[in-house]
Write an enzyme that holds these catalytic residues in place. Structure first.
Site, PDB file in Angstrom:
ATOM      1  N   MET A  78       0.820  -1.215   0.000  1.00 31.87           N
ATOM      2  CA  MET A  78       0.000   0.000   0.000  1.00 31.87           C
ATOM      3  C   MET A  78       0.857   1.269   0.000  1.00 31.87           C
ATOM      4  SD  MET A  78      -2.980  -1.135   2.694  1.00 31.87           S
ATOM      5  CE  MET A  78      -3.964   0.356   2.454  1.00 31.87           C
ATOM      6  N   ASP A 237      -2.733  -4.841   0.383  1.00 35.86           N
ATOM      7  CA  ASP A 237      -2.283  -6.170   0.812  1.00 35.86           C
ATOM      8  C   ASP A 237      -2.957  -6.649   2.089  1.00 35.86           C
ATOM      9  OD1 ASP A 237      -0.936  -4.313   2.391  1.00 35.86           O
ATOM     10  OD2 ASP A 237       1.060  -5.024   1.866  1.00 35.86           O
TER      11      ASP A 237
END
Length: 498
Positions: A78, A237
Protein backbone atom coordinates in the site's frame (compact mmCIF):
# COMPACT_ATOMS: atom_id res chain seq x y z
CA UNK A 1 -12.81 -21.82 -14.05
CA UNK A 2 -9.40 -20.54 -12.94
CA UNK A 3 -8.62 -17.33 -11.06
CA UNK A 4 -5.30 -15.57 -10.61
CA UNK A 5 -4.28 -13.66 -7.50
CA UNK A 6 -1.28 -11.34 -7.77
CA UNK A 7 0.39 -10.39 -4.47
CA UNK A 8 2.67 -7.44 -5.26
CA UNK A 9 4.98 -7.42 -2.25
CA UNK A 10 7.98 -5.34 -1.29
CA UNK A 11 10.60 -7.94 -2.16
CA UNK A 12 8.76 -10.12 -4.67
CA UNK A 13 5.55 -10.64 -6.57
CA UNK A 14 3.78 -13.89 -5.68
CA UNK A 15 1.24 -15.27 -8.16
CA UNK A 16 -1.38 -17.85 -7.25
CA UNK A 17 -3.66 -19.91 -9.48
CA UNK A 18 -6.92 -20.99 -7.84
CA UNK A 19 -9.73 -23.21 -9.05
CA UNK A 20 -13.29 -22.06 -8.49
CA UNK A 21 -13.68 -24.40 -5.52
CA UNK A 22 -10.69 -22.82 -3.77
CA UNK A 23 -8.08 -25.44 -4.57
CA UNK A 24 -4.70 -23.85 -5.26
CA UNK A 25 -3.12 -25.26 -8.43
CA UNK A 26 0.20 -23.44 -8.44
CA UNK A 27 2.18 -20.62 -6.83
CA UNK A 28 5.05 -18.72 -8.43
CA UNK A 29 7.28 -16.03 -6.93
CA UNK A 30 9.53 -13.53 -8.71
CA UNK A 31 11.87 -11.16 -6.90
CA UNK A 32 12.89 -7.60 -7.80
CA UNK A 33 15.29 -5.10 -6.25
CA UNK A 34 14.60 -2.53 -3.57
CA UNK A 35 16.59 0.71 -3.60
CA UNK A 36 17.68 2.90 -0.69
CA UNK A 37 19.13 6.02 -2.38
CA UNK A 38 19.41 7.86 0.94
CA UNK A 39 19.09 6.83 4.60
CA UNK A 40 15.42 6.27 5.37
CA UNK A 41 14.41 6.31 1.70
CA UNK A 42 12.87 3.30 -0.05
CA UNK A 43 12.09 3.08 -3.77
CA UNK A 44 11.34 0.58 -6.53
CA UNK A 45 10.94 0.61 -10.28
CA UNK A 46 7.33 -0.01 -11.42
CA UNK A 47 8.75 -1.49 -14.60
CA UNK A 48 10.37 -4.20 -12.46
CA UNK A 49 6.96 -5.02 -10.99
CA UNK A 50 5.42 -5.36 -14.45
CA UNK A 51 8.29 -7.32 -15.98
CA UNK A 52 8.44 -9.82 -13.14
CA UNK A 53 4.65 -10.14 -12.99
CA UNK A 54 4.50 -11.01 -16.68
CA UNK A 55 7.33 -13.54 -16.29
CA UNK A 56 5.54 -14.98 -13.27
CA UNK A 57 2.22 -15.22 -15.13
CA UNK A 58 3.84 -17.13 -17.98
CA UNK A 59 5.34 -19.62 -15.53
CA UNK A 60 2.11 -19.83 -13.52
CA UNK A 61 0.07 -20.71 -16.61
CA UNK A 62 2.65 -22.93 -18.27
CA UNK A 63 0.96 -26.25 -17.51
CA UNK A 64 -2.73 -25.44 -17.12
CA UNK A 65 -5.71 -25.15 -19.47
CA UNK A 66 -5.37 -21.44 -20.22
CA UNK A 67 -8.82 -21.31 -21.81
CA UNK A 68 -10.24 -21.74 -18.30
CA UNK A 69 -8.68 -18.52 -16.95
CA UNK A 70 -11.59 -16.20 -16.12
CA UNK A 71 -10.23 -13.39 -13.96
CA UNK A 72 -7.22 -11.80 -12.36
CA UNK A 73 -7.03 -9.58 -9.29
CA UNK A 74 -4.53 -8.21 -6.84
CA UNK A 75 -3.30 -7.65 -3.33
CA UNK A 76 -0.53 -5.13 -3.18
CA UNK A 77 1.86 -3.15 -1.01
CA UNK A 78 0.00 0.00 0.00
CA UNK A 79 0.72 3.75 -0.01
CA UNK A 80 3.46 3.75 -2.69
CA UNK A 81 3.48 6.80 -4.97
CA UNK A 82 3.53 5.99 -8.69
CA UNK A 83 3.27 9.05 -10.96
CA UNK A 84 2.69 8.96 -14.72
CA UNK A 85 3.09 11.65 -17.37
CA UNK A 86 0.77 12.46 -20.26
CA UNK A 87 2.06 9.45 -22.20
CA UNK A 88 1.43 7.15 -19.20
CA UNK A 89 5.17 6.80 -18.66
CA UNK A 90 6.52 6.51 -15.11
CA UNK A 91 8.08 9.86 -14.12
CA UNK A 92 10.32 8.69 -11.27
CA UNK A 93 10.87 5.55 -9.17
CA UNK A 94 7.97 4.70 -6.87
CA UNK A 95 8.32 6.00 -3.30
CA UNK A 96 7.29 3.09 -1.09
CA UNK A 97 5.22 2.56 2.05
CA UNK A 98 8.30 2.19 4.25
CA UNK A 99 9.97 5.38 3.02
CA UNK A 100 10.62 7.88 5.83
CA UNK A 101 11.57 11.06 3.97
CA UNK A 102 8.32 12.95 4.59
CA UNK A 103 8.61 14.00 8.24
CA UNK A 104 8.48 17.70 7.26
CA UNK A 105 5.37 17.16 5.14
CA UNK A 106 3.69 15.10 7.88
CA UNK A 107 4.41 17.85 10.40
CA UNK A 108 2.79 20.35 8.03
CA UNK A 109 -0.29 18.20 7.50
CA UNK A 110 -0.75 17.18 11.13
CA UNK A 111 0.17 20.44 12.82
CA UNK A 112 -0.60 23.20 10.31
CA UNK A 113 -3.58 21.76 8.45
CA UNK A 114 -4.40 19.96 11.71
CA UNK A 115 -5.17 16.42 12.77
CA UNK A 116 -8.85 17.16 13.36
CA UNK A 117 -9.30 18.39 9.80
CA UNK A 118 -7.38 15.46 8.34
CA UNK A 119 -9.45 13.00 10.36
CA UNK A 120 -12.66 14.74 9.28
CA UNK A 121 -11.61 14.67 5.62
CA UNK A 122 -10.10 11.16 5.47
CA UNK A 123 -10.69 9.39 8.85
CA UNK A 124 -6.89 9.33 9.33
CA UNK A 125 -3.92 11.55 10.10
CA UNK A 126 -0.63 11.85 8.22
CA UNK A 127 1.93 9.06 8.57
CA UNK A 128 5.31 9.14 6.86
CA UNK A 129 4.43 6.22 4.60
CA UNK A 130 1.13 7.63 3.30
CA UNK A 131 0.81 8.89 -0.25
CA UNK A 132 -0.29 12.51 0.28
CA UNK A 133 2.90 13.48 2.19
CA UNK A 134 4.93 11.93 -0.64
CA UNK A 135 3.10 14.10 -3.17
CA UNK A 136 3.93 17.18 -1.12
CA UNK A 137 7.57 16.05 -0.96
CA UNK A 138 7.74 15.74 -4.76
CA UNK A 139 6.05 19.13 -5.10
CA UNK A 140 8.66 20.75 -2.84
CA UNK A 141 11.78 18.86 -3.92
CA UNK A 142 11.13 17.83 -7.53
CA UNK A 143 8.82 20.56 -8.90
CA UNK A 144 9.67 19.64 -12.50
CA UNK A 145 8.40 16.10 -11.88
CA UNK A 146 5.32 17.33 -10.02
CA UNK A 147 4.41 19.56 -12.98
CA UNK A 148 4.47 16.54 -15.33
CA UNK A 149 1.99 14.44 -13.31
CA UNK A 150 -1.09 13.34 -15.22
CA UNK A 151 -1.98 10.28 -13.16
CA UNK A 152 -1.36 9.36 -9.52
CA UNK A 153 -1.43 5.63 -8.85
CA UNK A 154 -0.71 2.95 -6.25
CA UNK A 155 1.60 -0.03 -6.90
CA UNK A 156 -0.92 -2.79 -7.59
CA UNK A 157 -3.05 -0.36 -9.61
CA UNK A 158 -0.14 0.28 -11.93
CA UNK A 159 -0.16 -3.45 -12.69
CA UNK A 160 -3.92 -3.36 -13.26
CA UNK A 161 -3.41 -0.44 -15.64
CA UNK A 162 -0.68 -2.25 -17.59
CA UNK A 163 -2.93 -5.30 -17.94
CA UNK A 164 -6.23 -3.55 -18.67
CA UNK A 165 -5.43 -0.01 -19.85
CA UNK A 166 -7.69 1.38 -17.09
CA UNK A 167 -6.47 3.87 -14.47
CA UNK A 168 -8.19 2.32 -11.48
CA UNK A 169 -7.94 1.86 -7.75
CA UNK A 170 -10.02 0.22 -5.05
CA UNK A 171 -11.48 1.63 -1.85
CA UNK A 172 -9.21 -0.28 0.55
CA UNK A 173 -5.94 0.76 -1.07
CA UNK A 174 -7.15 4.32 -1.69
CA UNK A 175 -7.92 4.57 2.04
CA UNK A 176 -4.18 4.63 2.77
CA UNK A 177 -3.39 7.61 0.57
CA UNK A 178 -4.73 10.37 2.88
CA UNK A 179 -6.54 11.62 -0.22
CA UNK A 180 -9.68 9.51 0.21
CA UNK A 181 -12.88 10.16 2.16
CA UNK A 182 -13.12 6.72 3.76
CA UNK A 183 -16.60 7.11 5.21
CA UNK A 184 -18.14 8.15 1.88
CA UNK A 185 -15.80 6.06 -0.32
CA UNK A 186 -14.78 8.91 -2.66
CA UNK A 187 -11.85 11.27 -3.21
CA UNK A 188 -11.61 14.08 -0.67
CA UNK A 189 -11.72 17.36 -2.58
CA UNK A 190 -10.29 19.16 0.45
CA UNK A 191 -7.23 16.91 0.49
CA UNK A 192 -6.75 17.18 -3.26
CA UNK A 193 -6.76 20.97 -2.88
CA UNK A 194 -4.25 20.82 -0.01
CA UNK A 195 -1.90 18.72 -2.16
CA UNK A 196 -2.41 20.80 -5.29
CA UNK A 197 -3.78 18.02 -7.48
CA UNK A 198 -6.90 17.73 -9.61
CA UNK A 199 -9.51 14.99 -9.42
CA UNK A 200 -8.75 14.15 -13.08
CA UNK A 201 -5.27 13.10 -11.98
CA UNK A 202 -6.71 10.46 -9.67
CA UNK A 203 -7.70 6.94 -10.68
CA UNK A 204 -11.29 5.76 -11.02
CA UNK A 205 -12.53 4.19 -7.78
CA UNK A 206 -13.96 0.66 -7.59
CA UNK A 207 -14.99 -1.71 -4.85
CA UNK A 208 -12.35 -4.40 -4.49
CA UNK A 209 -14.51 -7.10 -6.09
CA UNK A 210 -15.66 -5.00 -9.07
CA UNK A 211 -14.54 -5.56 -12.65
CA UNK A 212 -12.46 -2.69 -14.04
CA UNK A 213 -12.16 -4.13 -17.56
CA UNK A 214 -10.64 -6.99 -19.50
CA UNK A 215 -7.04 -7.76 -20.38
CA UNK A 216 -5.64 -5.81 -23.32
CA UNK A 217 -5.44 -7.76 -26.61
CA UNK A 218 -1.63 -7.73 -26.55
CA UNK A 219 -1.61 -9.09 -22.99
CA UNK A 220 -4.05 -11.86 -23.92
CA UNK A 221 -1.87 -12.77 -26.90
CA UNK A 222 1.39 -12.74 -24.91
CA UNK A 223 -0.07 -14.93 -22.16
CA UNK A 224 -2.19 -17.05 -24.53
CA UNK A 225 -5.34 -16.50 -22.47
CA UNK A 226 -8.88 -15.56 -23.60
CA UNK A 227 -9.34 -11.93 -24.58
CA UNK A 228 -12.31 -11.60 -22.23
CA UNK A 229 -10.38 -12.42 -19.04
CA UNK A 230 -11.66 -9.93 -16.47
CA UNK A 231 -9.41 -7.65 -14.44
CA UNK A 232 -10.87 -7.08 -10.97
CA UNK A 233 -9.79 -4.08 -8.86
CA UNK A 234 -8.29 -6.04 -5.95
CA UNK A 235 -7.26 -4.64 -2.57
CA UNK A 236 -4.41 -3.32 -0.49
CA UNK A 237 -2.28 -6.17 0.81
CA UNK A 238 -3.78 -6.20 4.29
CA UNK A 239 -7.38 -6.13 3.11
CA UNK A 240 -6.57 -8.81 0.54
CA UNK A 241 -4.89 -10.91 3.24
CA UNK A 242 -8.00 -10.47 5.38
CA UNK A 243 -10.13 -11.84 2.55
CA UNK A 244 -7.67 -14.70 2.13
CA UNK A 245 -8.01 -15.58 5.82
CA UNK A 246 -11.79 -15.11 5.98
CA UNK A 247 -11.52 -11.94 8.06
CA UNK A 248 -14.70 -10.35 6.77
CA UNK A 249 -17.89 -9.24 8.46
CA UNK A 250 -18.27 -7.90 11.99
CA UNK A 251 -15.54 -8.21 14.64
CA UNK A 252 -13.15 -10.59 12.86
CA UNK A 253 -9.40 -10.25 13.42
CA UNK A 254 -6.30 -11.14 11.40
CA UNK A 255 -2.62 -10.71 12.21
CA UNK A 256 -0.20 -10.52 9.30
CA UNK A 257 3.50 -11.24 9.83
CA UNK A 258 4.96 -10.07 6.55
CA UNK A 259 7.69 -7.51 5.89
CA UNK A 260 5.45 -5.24 7.91
CA UNK A 261 3.10 -6.46 10.62
CA UNK A 262 -0.57 -5.67 11.03
CA UNK A 263 -3.48 -6.36 13.28
CA UNK A 264 -6.65 -6.04 11.22
CA UNK A 265 -10.15 -5.84 12.71
CA UNK A 266 -13.12 -5.93 10.32
CA UNK A 267 -16.36 -4.09 10.99
CA UNK A 268 -19.66 -3.63 9.23
CA UNK A 269 -19.76 -0.01 10.40
CA UNK A 270 -17.48 3.00 9.96
CA UNK A 271 -15.55 4.02 13.07
CA UNK A 272 -12.49 6.09 13.97
CA UNK A 273 -10.07 5.79 16.89
CA UNK A 274 -10.18 9.29 18.43
CA UNK A 275 -6.39 9.34 18.81
CA UNK A 276 -5.88 8.10 15.23
CA UNK A 277 -3.37 5.53 16.49
CA UNK A 278 -5.14 2.94 14.32
CA UNK A 279 -5.99 3.40 10.66
CA UNK A 280 -9.67 3.57 9.72
CA UNK A 281 -9.95 2.17 6.20
CA UNK A 282 -12.56 0.81 3.80
CA UNK A 283 -12.51 -3.01 3.59
CA UNK A 284 -12.50 -5.21 0.50
CA UNK A 285 -15.81 -6.79 1.53
CA UNK A 286 -17.72 -3.54 1.01
CA UNK A 287 -17.55 -2.49 4.68
CA UNK A 288 -14.76 -1.09 6.90
CA UNK A 289 -11.86 -2.05 9.14
CA UNK A 290 -9.47 -0.73 11.77
CA UNK A 291 -5.81 -1.58 11.43
CA UNK A 292 -2.63 -1.17 13.43
CA UNK A 293 0.47 -1.35 11.25
CA UNK A 294 4.08 -1.78 12.35
CA UNK A 295 6.69 -1.18 9.68
CA UNK A 296 9.05 -4.06 10.52
CA UNK A 297 7.76 -7.50 11.53
CA UNK A 298 9.08 -10.61 9.76
CA UNK A 299 11.73 -8.30 8.32
CA UNK A 300 13.11 -7.93 11.86
CA UNK A 301 13.73 -11.67 12.06
CA UNK A 302 15.14 -11.72 8.52
CA UNK A 303 17.52 -8.86 9.40
CA UNK A 304 18.62 -10.58 12.60
CA UNK A 305 19.14 -13.96 10.96
CA UNK A 306 20.64 -12.90 7.61
CA UNK A 307 22.60 -9.79 8.43
CA UNK A 308 23.60 -10.14 12.07
CA UNK A 309 24.10 -13.80 12.94
CA UNK A 310 24.51 -14.91 9.32
CA UNK A 311 22.28 -17.91 8.85
CA UNK A 312 19.39 -18.94 6.63
CA UNK A 313 18.38 -21.81 8.90
CA UNK A 314 15.66 -19.99 10.82
CA UNK A 315 14.11 -23.21 12.11
CA UNK A 316 17.36 -24.39 13.71
CA UNK A 317 17.74 -21.11 15.59
CA UNK A 318 14.17 -21.28 16.87
CA UNK A 319 14.53 -24.93 17.88
CA UNK A 320 16.98 -23.76 20.57
CA UNK A 321 14.13 -21.78 22.13
CA UNK A 322 11.07 -24.04 21.81
CA UNK A 323 10.50 -27.69 20.93
CA UNK A 324 7.36 -27.81 18.81
CA UNK A 325 7.29 -31.60 19.33
CA UNK A 326 6.98 -31.03 23.09
CA UNK A 327 4.71 -27.97 23.48
CA UNK A 328 4.25 -28.61 27.20
CA UNK A 329 7.85 -27.49 27.75
CA UNK A 330 7.73 -23.72 27.23
CA UNK A 331 11.41 -23.28 28.06
CA UNK A 332 12.33 -19.62 28.63
CA UNK A 333 9.15 -18.26 27.06
CA UNK A 334 7.87 -15.44 29.25
CA UNK A 335 11.15 -15.33 31.19
CA UNK A 336 13.50 -13.57 28.78
CA UNK A 337 15.30 -10.57 30.29
CA UNK A 338 16.28 -9.22 26.86
CA UNK A 339 13.88 -6.85 25.09
CA UNK A 340 13.86 -5.70 21.49
CA UNK A 341 12.13 -2.67 20.01
CA UNK A 342 11.31 -3.63 16.40
CA UNK A 343 11.63 -0.19 14.81
CA UNK A 344 14.14 -0.81 12.00
CA UNK A 345 12.31 1.58 9.66
CA UNK A 346 10.81 3.92 12.25
CA UNK A 347 7.32 3.06 13.45
CA UNK A 348 3.76 3.75 12.48
CA UNK A 349 1.07 2.35 14.83
CA UNK A 350 0.66 3.49 17.47
CA UNK A 351 3.69 5.80 17.83
CA UNK A 352 3.76 7.51 14.39
CA UNK A 353 7.49 8.22 14.72
CA UNK A 354 9.79 7.85 11.70
CA UNK A 355 12.76 8.55 14.00
CA UNK A 356 12.13 5.49 16.19
CA UNK A 357 14.93 2.93 15.96
CA UNK A 358 15.38 -0.76 16.73
CA UNK A 359 16.93 -1.35 20.15
CA UNK A 360 18.09 -4.29 22.25
CA UNK A 361 18.08 -3.74 26.00
CA UNK A 362 18.66 -6.00 28.99
CA UNK A 363 21.67 -8.02 27.85
CA UNK A 364 24.08 -9.41 30.46
CA UNK A 365 27.17 -11.58 30.31
CA UNK A 366 25.04 -14.72 30.33
CA UNK A 367 22.76 -13.58 27.49
CA UNK A 368 22.77 -16.16 24.68
CA UNK A 369 22.21 -16.01 20.95
CA UNK A 370 18.90 -17.81 21.55
CA UNK A 371 17.85 -15.10 24.02
CA UNK A 372 18.46 -12.45 21.38
CA UNK A 373 16.53 -14.41 18.75
CA UNK A 374 13.65 -14.89 21.19
CA UNK A 375 13.69 -11.16 22.01
CA UNK A 376 13.25 -10.30 18.31
CA UNK A 377 10.18 -12.56 18.00
CA UNK A 378 8.74 -11.28 21.30
CA UNK A 379 9.42 -7.65 20.42
CA UNK A 380 7.26 -7.91 17.30
CA UNK A 381 4.49 -9.56 19.35
CA UNK A 382 4.67 -6.87 22.04
CA UNK A 383 4.46 -4.15 19.37
CA UNK A 384 1.38 -5.81 17.86
CA UNK A 385 -0.14 -5.83 21.32
CA UNK A 386 0.38 -2.04 21.50
CA UNK A 387 -2.19 -1.73 18.69
CA UNK A 388 -4.47 -4.38 20.22
CA UNK A 389 -4.59 -2.31 23.40
CA UNK A 390 -5.83 0.68 21.41
CA UNK A 391 -8.57 -1.49 19.87
CA UNK A 392 -9.58 -2.67 23.35
CA UNK A 393 -9.81 0.95 24.50
CA UNK A 394 -12.49 1.46 21.84
CA UNK A 395 -14.61 -1.23 23.47
CA UNK A 396 -13.74 -3.92 20.91
CA UNK A 397 -13.73 -7.38 22.44
CA UNK A 398 -11.32 -9.50 20.40
CA UNK A 399 -10.93 -13.10 21.60
CA UNK A 400 -9.38 -14.82 18.59
CA UNK A 401 -7.47 -14.06 15.42
CA UNK A 402 -6.40 -15.62 12.15
CA UNK A 403 -2.75 -15.32 11.15
CA UNK A 404 -0.88 -15.18 7.83
CA UNK A 405 2.35 -13.99 6.24
CA UNK A 406 5.84 -15.48 6.06
CA UNK A 407 6.35 -15.22 9.82
CA UNK A 408 3.23 -17.32 10.40
CA UNK A 409 5.14 -20.38 9.18
CA UNK A 410 6.92 -20.35 12.55
CA UNK A 411 5.12 -22.40 15.20
CA UNK A 412 7.16 -20.67 17.91
CA UNK A 413 6.14 -17.21 16.75
CA UNK A 414 2.48 -18.20 16.68
CA UNK A 415 2.73 -19.54 20.24
CA UNK A 416 4.39 -16.30 21.38
CA UNK A 417 1.68 -14.19 19.74
CA UNK A 418 -1.15 -16.26 21.23
CA UNK A 419 0.26 -15.75 24.73
CA UNK A 420 1.53 -12.16 24.47
CA UNK A 421 -1.81 -10.98 23.03
CA UNK A 422 -3.89 -13.54 24.98
CA UNK A 423 -5.79 -14.49 21.84
CA UNK A 424 -6.81 -17.82 20.38
CA UNK A 425 -4.89 -18.10 17.11
CA UNK A 426 -6.89 -19.90 14.42
CA UNK A 427 -4.76 -21.65 11.81
CA UNK A 428 -6.15 -21.76 8.30
CA UNK A 429 -5.62 -24.35 5.61
CA UNK A 430 -3.74 -21.91 3.37
CA UNK A 431 -1.54 -19.09 4.69
CA UNK A 432 -1.19 -17.43 1.30
CA UNK A 433 -2.93 -14.27 2.47
CA UNK A 434 -2.96 -11.50 -0.19
CA UNK A 435 -2.48 -13.84 -3.17
CA UNK A 436 -5.38 -16.04 -2.14
CA UNK A 437 -7.43 -12.96 -1.28
CA UNK A 438 -6.78 -11.58 -4.76
CA UNK A 439 -7.90 -14.85 -6.37
CA UNK A 440 -11.05 -14.87 -4.21
CA UNK A 441 -11.84 -11.30 -5.26
CA UNK A 442 -11.37 -12.35 -8.88
CA UNK A 443 -13.83 -15.23 -8.37
CA UNK A 444 -16.39 -12.86 -6.84
CA UNK A 445 -15.92 -10.36 -9.66
CA UNK A 446 -16.50 -13.09 -12.23
CA UNK A 447 -19.74 -14.19 -10.54
CA UNK A 448 -18.48 -17.49 -9.10
CA UNK A 449 -19.71 -16.25 -5.71
CA UNK A 450 -22.37 -13.68 -4.85
CA UNK A 451 -20.29 -11.79 -2.28
CA UNK A 452 -16.90 -11.70 -0.60
CA UNK A 453 -18.49 -13.02 2.59
CA UNK A 454 -19.97 -16.02 0.78
CA UNK A 455 -16.69 -16.80 -0.95
CA UNK A 456 -14.67 -16.53 2.26
CA UNK A 457 -17.07 -18.75 4.20
CA UNK A 458 -16.88 -21.46 1.55
CA UNK A 459 -13.18 -21.27 0.65
CA UNK A 460 -11.35 -20.48 3.90
CA UNK A 461 -11.07 -23.36 6.38
CA UNK A 462 -9.75 -23.30 9.96
CA UNK A 463 -7.69 -26.44 10.61
CA UNK A 464 -6.49 -25.83 14.14
CA UNK A 465 -6.21 -23.35 17.01
CA UNK A 466 -3.37 -22.36 19.32
CA UNK A 467 -4.85 -21.67 22.74
CA UNK A 468 -3.16 -19.27 25.15
CA UNK A 469 -1.61 -20.91 28.23
CA UNK A 470 -2.88 -19.01 31.34
CA UNK A 471 0.46 -19.40 33.13
CA UNK A 472 2.39 -18.15 30.11
CA UNK A 473 -0.10 -15.32 29.57
CA UNK A 474 0.56 -14.14 33.13
CA UNK A 475 4.33 -14.19 32.57
CA UNK A 476 4.01 -12.21 29.35
CA UNK A 477 1.65 -9.75 31.03
CA UNK A 478 4.50 -8.81 33.38
CA UNK A 479 6.99 -8.65 30.51
CA UNK A 480 4.68 -6.44 28.44
CA UNK A 481 4.32 -4.03 31.36
CA UNK A 482 8.10 -3.57 31.19
CA UNK A 483 8.27 -3.50 27.38
CA UNK A 484 5.78 -0.65 27.04
CA UNK A 485 7.97 1.58 29.20
CA UNK A 486 11.00 1.26 26.91
CA UNK A 487 9.79 3.33 23.92
CA UNK A 488 8.71 6.43 25.88
CA UNK A 489 12.00 6.28 27.78
CA UNK A 490 14.04 6.06 24.55
CA UNK A 491 11.97 8.49 22.49
CA UNK A 492 13.94 11.64 23.42
CA UNK A 493 17.13 9.85 22.36
CA UNK A 494 15.57 8.72 19.06
CA UNK A 495 14.65 12.33 18.31
CA UNK A 496 18.30 13.34 18.86
CA UNK A 497 20.04 10.60 16.88
CA UNK A 498 17.47 10.66 14.02
Amino acid sequence: MLYIGVDLGTSAVKLLLMEGDGRIQKIVSKEYPLYFPNPGWSEQSPEDWYTQTMEGLKELLSDCDRSQVAGISFGGQMHGLVILDGDDQVIRPAILWNDGRTSKECDYLNNVIGREKLSAYTANIAFAGFTAPKLLWVKANEPENFARIEKIMLPKDYLAYRLSGVHCTDVSDASGMLLFDVKNRCWSQEMLDICGVRKEQMAQIFESYEVVGTVLPEIAAELDIPSDVKVIAGAGDNAAAAVGTGTVGEGQCNISLGTSGTIFISSENFGVDKFNALHAFAHADGHYHLMGCMLSAASCNKWWMDEIIGTKDYAAEQAKIYDSENPEDTGKLGENHVYYLPYLMGERSPHNNPNARATFIGMTMDTTRADMTQAVLEGVAFALRDSLEVAKSLGLNIERTKICGGGAKSQLWKVIIANVLNLKVDLIESEEGPGLGGAILAAVGCGEYASVEEAASKLVHVVGTIEPDPALVAKYEARYAQFKQIYPTCKPLFDIIG
